[in-house]
Design a protein around this motif. Structure first.
Motif, PDB file in Angstrom:
ATOM      1  N   UNK A   3      96.710  81.720  61.019  1.00 47.15           N
ATOM      2  CA  UNK A   3      97.560  82.002  62.176  1.00 47.15           C
ATOM      3  C   UNK A   3      98.617  80.918  62.349  1.00 47.15           C
ATOM      4  N   UNK A   4      98.215  79.670  62.151  1.00 51.23           N
ATOM      5  CA  UNK A   4      99.177  78.567  62.249  1.00 51.23           C
ATOM      6  C   UNK A   4     100.314  78.748  61.257  1.00 51.23           C
ATOM      7  N   UNK A   5      99.973  79.047  60.003  1.00 50.50           N
ATOM      8  CA  UNK A   5     101.010  79.245  58.988  1.00 50.50           C
ATOM      9  C   UNK A   5     101.864  80.461  59.318  1.00 50.50           C
ATOM     10  N   UNK A   6     101.252  81.485  59.895  1.00 48.02           N
ATOM     11  CA  UNK A   6     101.989  82.705  60.223  1.00 48.02           C
ATOM     12  C   UNK A   6     103.003  82.461  61.329  1.00 48.02           C
ATOM     13  N   UNK A   7     102.593  81.794  62.420  1.00 45.65           N
ATOM     14  CA  UNK A   7     103.566  81.626  63.498  1.00 45.65           C
ATOM     15  C   UNK A   7     104.667  80.627  63.131  1.00 45.65           C
ATOM     16  N   UNK A   8     104.391  79.714  62.222  1.00 48.86           N
ATOM     17  CA  UNK A   8     105.472  78.860  61.725  1.00 48.86           C
ATOM     18  C   UNK A   8     106.489  79.684  60.931  1.00 48.86           C
ATOM     19  N   UNK A   9     105.990  80.601  60.104  1.00 49.11           N
ATOM     20  CA  UNK A   9     106.891  81.441  59.319  1.00 49.11           C
ATOM     21  C   UNK A   9     107.671  82.399  60.214  1.00 49.11           C
ATOM     22  N   UNK A  10     107.017  82.945  61.231  1.00 57.30           N
ATOM     23  CA  UNK A  10     107.689  83.860  62.159  1.00 57.30           C
ATOM     24  C   UNK A  10     108.812  83.133  62.889  1.00 57.30           C
ATOM     25  N   UNK A  11     108.512  81.954  63.393  1.00 53.25           N
ATOM     26  CA  UNK A  11     109.515  81.196  64.143  1.00 53.25           C
ATOM     27  C   UNK A  11     110.656  80.725  63.230  1.00 53.25           C
ATOM     28  N   UNK A  12     110.356  80.505  61.963  1.00 54.94           N
ATOM     29  CA  UNK A  12     111.407  80.112  61.026  1.00 54.94           C
ATOM     30  C   UNK A  12     112.385  81.254  60.778  1.00 54.94           C
ATOM     31  N   UNK A  13     111.881  82.473  60.769  1.00 46.71           N
ATOM     32  CA  UNK A  13     112.731  83.639  60.537  1.00 46.71           C
ATOM     33  C   UNK A  13     113.339  84.184  61.815  1.00 46.71           C
ATOM     34  N   UNK A  14     112.611  84.061  62.917  1.00 50.36           N
ATOM     35  CA  UNK A  14     113.055  84.567  64.216  1.00 50.36           C
ATOM     36  C   UNK A  14     112.940  83.426  65.219  1.00 50.36           C
ATOM     37  N   UNK A  15     114.032  82.691  65.398  1.00 46.37           N
ATOM     38  CA  UNK A  15     114.001  81.442  66.171  1.00 46.37           C
ATOM     39  C   UNK A  15     113.584  81.663  67.620  1.00 46.37           C
ATOM     40  N   UNK A  16     113.832  82.839  68.171  1.00 46.61           N
ATOM     41  CA  UNK A  16     113.486  83.115  69.563  1.00 46.61           C
ATOM     42  C   UNK A  16     112.259  84.007  69.684  1.00 46.61           C
ATOM     43  N   UNK A  17     111.453  84.023  68.652  1.00 40.90           N
ATOM     44  CA  UNK A  17     110.257  84.861  68.660  1.00 40.90           C
ATOM     45  C   UNK A  17     109.251  84.379  69.699  1.00 40.90           C
ATOM     46  N   UNK A  18     108.620  85.317  70.362  1.00 44.77           N
ATOM     47  CA  UNK A  18     107.551  85.044  71.311  1.00 44.77           C
ATOM     48  C   UNK A  18     106.237  85.474  70.665  1.00 44.77           C
ATOM     49  N   UNK A  19     105.403  84.499  70.342  1.00 43.66           N
ATOM     50  CA  UNK A  19     104.182  84.732  69.569  1.00 43.66           C
ATOM     51  C   UNK A  19     102.975  84.449  70.452  1.00 43.66           C
ATOM     52  N   UNK A  20     102.037  85.387  70.480  1.00 43.41           N
ATOM     53  CA  UNK A  20     100.808  85.226  71.255  1.00 43.41           C
ATOM     54  C   UNK A  20      99.623  85.161  70.307  1.00 43.41           C
ATOM     55  N   UNK A  21      98.834  84.097  70.410  1.00 42.69           N
ATOM     56  CA  UNK A  21      97.634  83.901  69.590  1.00 42.69           C
ATOM     57  C   UNK A  21      96.408  84.098  70.474  1.00 42.69           C
ATOM     58  N   UNK A  22      95.472  84.914  70.020  1.00 42.70           N
ATOM     59  CA  UNK A  22      94.213  85.132  70.741  1.00 42.70           C
ATOM     60  C   UNK A  22      93.079  84.646  69.853  1.00 42.70           C
ATOM     61  N   UNK A  23      92.288  83.694  70.338  1.00 46.22           N
ATOM     62  CA  UNK A  23      91.206  83.112  69.548  1.00 46.22           C
ATOM     63  C   UNK A  23      89.915  83.051  70.345  1.00 46.22           C
ATOM     64  N   UNK A  24      88.799  83.242  69.654  1.00 48.80           N
ATOM     65  CA  UNK A  24      87.486  83.155  70.299  1.00 48.80           C
ATOM     66  C   UNK A  24      87.117  81.715  70.646  1.00 48.80           C
ATOM     67  N   UNK A  25      87.628  80.775  69.880  1.00 50.38           N
ATOM     68  CA  UNK A  25      87.288  79.377  70.108  1.00 50.38           C
ATOM     69  C   UNK A  25      88.019  78.829  71.326  1.00 50.38           C
ATOM     70  N   UNK A  26      87.458  77.784  71.889  1.00 51.67           N
ATOM     71  CA  UNK A  26      88.089  77.109  73.027  1.00 51.67           C
ATOM     72  C   UNK A  26      88.960  75.952  72.543  1.00 51.67           C
ATOM     73  N   UNK A  27      89.579  76.133  71.381  1.00 46.25           N
ATOM     74  CA  UNK A  27      90.389  75.086  70.773  1.00 46.25           C
ATOM     75  C   UNK A  27      91.749  75.637  70.379  1.00 46.25           C
ATOM     76  N   UNK A  28      92.738  74.750  70.359  1.00 43.52           N
ATOM     77  CA  UNK A  28      94.029  75.087  69.793  1.00 43.52           C
ATOM     78  C   UNK A  28      93.920  75.102  68.265  1.00 43.52           C
ATOM     79  N   UNK A  29      94.833  75.728  67.550  1.00 48.13           N
ATOM     80  CA  UNK A  29      94.741  75.780  66.086  1.00 48.13           C
ATOM     81  C   UNK A  29      94.552  74.400  65.459  1.00 48.13           C
ATOM     82  N   UNK A  30      93.596  74.303  64.543  1.00 51.34           N
ATOM     83  CA  UNK A  30      93.263  73.028  63.909  1.00 51.34           C
ATOM     84  C   UNK A  30      92.900  73.250  62.452  1.00 51.34           C
TER      85      UNK A  30
END
Length: 728
Positions: free
Chosen positions: A190-217
């Motif tokens: 997911x981390x690699x994906x939202x970096x690629x999305x933002x690189x192609x679409x600078x104003x992209x609004x990306x929502x990540x939903x995760x079961x863990x209580x942690x930010x991407x690591x």
């Protein structure tokens, strides 16, 4: 449902009654207009509808001119109709007009001036009693006439232009009802994906939903560097020191990088928001809706499934009592690391079940910790040696000896038959008849891909490899992509595969993100993986590395530069998937370091035919070219003096034949496989490569696997890796 609310509390009640609420607040000279409208009647595929409010200029001009209150009320009734037939408009309109009509600067100045004049005339015309004629008349009270101040920039903006809308986040839902890009899972893919999305679409609004209580690591340090830190405070903050001593966090980005989920839709320049502690239970591909475990629905345009995998358990512990289960860790994430870290500080013994990458890394890490404490570490697995499913048998057994040197007790060809709880200990009954008493058990026997979404969402699962079946662009269905451990993809060179390594998560996540923005690229990259048994022994691999395949290995004497610690000191990067990707796919030749050997020059059966004296048969399964132990090399040393006699290739071939006849399998205790390259063959084609303590050569290995050629002389292929580059 529409309601008229006269307070924030009433507005919140109204929002609670609606499934999804569209809220906008227009700030006008201290007054506020809240418009709450039901989302169910106006939702589009792009989420809740937001109508542009009519211009306030006409309203302001009428208010300044002192028009009657009734006309203004009619205007606001009309606005209520425009906003969808309802809302909390009328109450606020009356309040606004009362305050505005009283506080208009021109009217206020005129009123004060008039009042002052009338007061002065009244005092002058009033008769003065005789008793007070002798006393001087008191002056009338001074009435200050406020000067007409010029409007500030903000007031000009409100008066001269359509006012900007401001959402009231207090009454908005915590999770948005729509996301252009929805990413399910909060791991590396997911981390690699939202970096690629933002690189192609600078104003992209990306929502990540995760079961863990942690930010991407990142997960690799959880079984490597974090265990070798001498500063407990760093570990508490989930920071670690790389092998070069540089401090780093396991989190890819700091919390300040992300925006609050409910504010995501109002970020003009886009952003990334993370919903933690929630699970997506179902996708509706036709309606493009994701349903969370709390019943909340999120409409999406594009969605990525990057759910990864869950640690695989073994039946003996699944059937055990709750007391045993409470003392078993299925190691995977930050929560598991924190638990095992705490247990290792107080336990007297820990058993690690599993001899693969993760099990061996954890055993070495715990073994190091046991040197400074009374902790006893035991590792057991059914194979003959550590990483026995990947490494050739001789190298697997050598690795086992190395793990023992770290302070652990290793029990190959051993597995648990029964587990019970007694006197505060877990009692393990082994297949050998032995019983072991321990405080804690760590299970590290692989992953099961998380594919629960498939059944409820109409997605196909690969029965052989596991994971979601995807096409070459990693797409499972229209507008649904899958990346990371959970994807079963088709490799044009090696067939359908599923890979559970960090580099694959990075590459597949990046590709999926690019394709979500319209790239339409196929997956062709050969991902690599690596494992470190501490700072001094490590290896990297690519392709199919299966110990059941025939192998040919070439080894040489290692130097101080041939360790994981050395490569991190040189590059400053502990994630070697990064260093190997960035490494140049060229290495210096014997003649000059400025003249690189191109990977495209890999010799094949169709390139050049070696002479009879140059032909030597490759050693497979149990055969090794060990250049460090042989009295001469199979090919010239890069720094060999020109006046020295040429190496006797025929004698080398004879020696290899003797080794083959002796069926050399396991290394003797004194043998040291310092560094080398192992080729894995299928139908005489190299399908996998392991670089043993050999770094920054992965581009060459990737090129060889990608070409898929047959090679008559693998010793010639090994020259490309320049095993003697760092020797004195």
């Amino acid at each position: 449902m529409f309601r008229i609310a006269g307070s924030v509390t009433a507005a919140r009640l109204t929002a609670a009654c609606c499934r999804t609420v569209t809220t906008k607040q227009f700030q006008v000279h201290g007054a506020s207009l809240h418009v709450l409208s039901s989302d169910t009647s106006r939702k589009t595929r792009h989420g809740p509808a937001h109508r542009t409010p009519p211009s306030w200029q006409s309203v302001r001009s009428m208010a300044s001119a002192g028009e009657s209150q009734s006309k203004i009320n009619y205007i606001f009734f009309g606005l209520a109709a425009l906003f969808g037939g309802g809302g909390i408009v009328y109450w606020w309109s009356r309040k606004y007009m009362r305050e505005t009509s009283k506080d208009t600067p021109k009217k206020a100045a005129a009123a004060v001036s008039s009042a002052s004049k009338e007061a002065a005339e009244t005092v002058a015309e009033k008769p003065v009693p005789e008793t007070t004629k002798s006393a001087p008349a008191a002056p009338p009270p001074a009435v200050e006439t406020p000067a007409e101040a010029a409007p500030d920039a903000e007031s000009k903006k409100l008066l001269d232009a359509v006012p900007q809308s401001y959402p009231d986040f207090e009454v908005m839902p915590e999770i948005p009802g729509h996301a252009k890009y929805l990413l399910i899972g909060g791991g590396t893919a997911s981390f690699a994906a939202f970096r690629a999305i933002r690189a192609s679409d600078a104003k992209a609004q990306v929502l990540v939903v995760t079961e863990e209580e942690e930010l991407p690591y990142m997960r690799p340090p959880l079984s490597k560097e974090l265990w070798y830190s001498d500063e407990p405070k760093l570990v508490e903050k989930m920071k670690f020191k790389q092998w070069n001593g540089k401090e780093r966090s396991v989190y890819y980005n700091p919390p300040s990088f992300y925006v609050e989920p409910k504010e995501l839709a109002y970020q003009e320049n886009g952003g990334v928001a993370v919903v933690k502690g929630r699970k997506v239970m179902k996708l509706n591909p036709q309606k493009q809706v994701a349903v969370l475990d709390n019943g909340w629905e999120i409409f999406y345009d594009k969605v990525l499934i990057a759910t990864g995998g869950r640690p695989r358990n073994i039946p003996v512990f699944e059937r055990a009592s709750q007391e045993v289960k409470d003392r078993v860790t299925l190691f995977r994430g930050i929560k598991d690391f924190k638990r095992l870290d705490e247990v290792s500080k107080n336990a007297s013994s820990i058993v690690v079940v599993g001899g693969g990458f993760l099990g061996s890394e954890l055993t070495c890490a715990l073994g190091k910790r046991s040197r400074d404490s009374s902790l006893k570490v035991i590792q057991m697995f059914p194979e003959q040696g550590n990483m026995g499913k990947v490494l050739p048998e001789y190298l697997s057994q050598w690795t086992t000896a190395k793990v023992r040197e770290e302070g652990a007790t290793v029990k190959p060809e051993t597995f648990v038959k029964r587990a019970r709880f007694s006197d505060g200990k877990v009692i393990l009954k082994l297949n050998t008849g032995e019983e072991i008493s321990t405080d804690h058990v760590v299970v590290a026997v692989g992953l099961e891909p998380n594919t629960e979404l498939a059944k409820e969402s109409g997605l196909e699962v690969d029965d052989m490899h596991g994971g979601f079946r995807v096409n070459a662009e990693l797409e499972a269905r229209s507008d649904i992509w899958v990346a990371g451990d959970a994807s079963s993809f088709y490799d044009i060179k090696l067939g359908r595969r599923r890979v559970e390594h960090h580099d694959h998560a990075v590459v597949s996540g990046r590709l999926a993100g690019e394709n979500m923005t319209g790239a339409k690229k196929p997956y062709w990259h050969q991902s690599m993986f690596w494992s470190d048994l501490g700072p001094d022994v490590g290896y990297e691999a690519i392709g199919i590395v299966d110990s059941s395949l025939p192998t040919v290995a070439v080894f040489a004497k290692a130097t101080e530069k041939d360790t994981p610690r050395a490569v991190v000191e040189e590059t400053g990067e502990s994630l070697r998937s990064v260093t190997e990707t960035e490494a140049e796919a060229t290495l210096p030749t014997k003649e000059s370091s400025a003249q690189p050997t191109e990977p495209s020059e890999v010799p094949s059966a169709t390139d050049t035919e070696p002479s009879a004296s140059e032909k030597t048969e490759g050693v497979r399964d149990t055969k090794v070219f060990d250049l460090a132990n042989y009295p001469f090399a199979l090919f010239p040393h890069p720094e060999s003096a020109t006046d020295e006699p040429a190496p006797d290739v025929e004698a080398a071939a004879k020696l290899v034949a003797e080794v083959e006849a002796e069926n050399r399998v396991a290394p003797t205790p004194k043998e040291d496989y310092g560094k080398g390259v192992i080729f894995y063959l299928r139908d005489d084609i190299i399908v996998g490569v392991v670089l043993w303590n050999l770094f920054n050569r992965m581009p060459i290995a990737r090129k060889i696997v990608k070409e898929g050629k047959q090679h008559q002389d693998l010793a010639e292929v090994a020259k490309l890796f320049d095993l003697h580059a760092d020797e004195d």
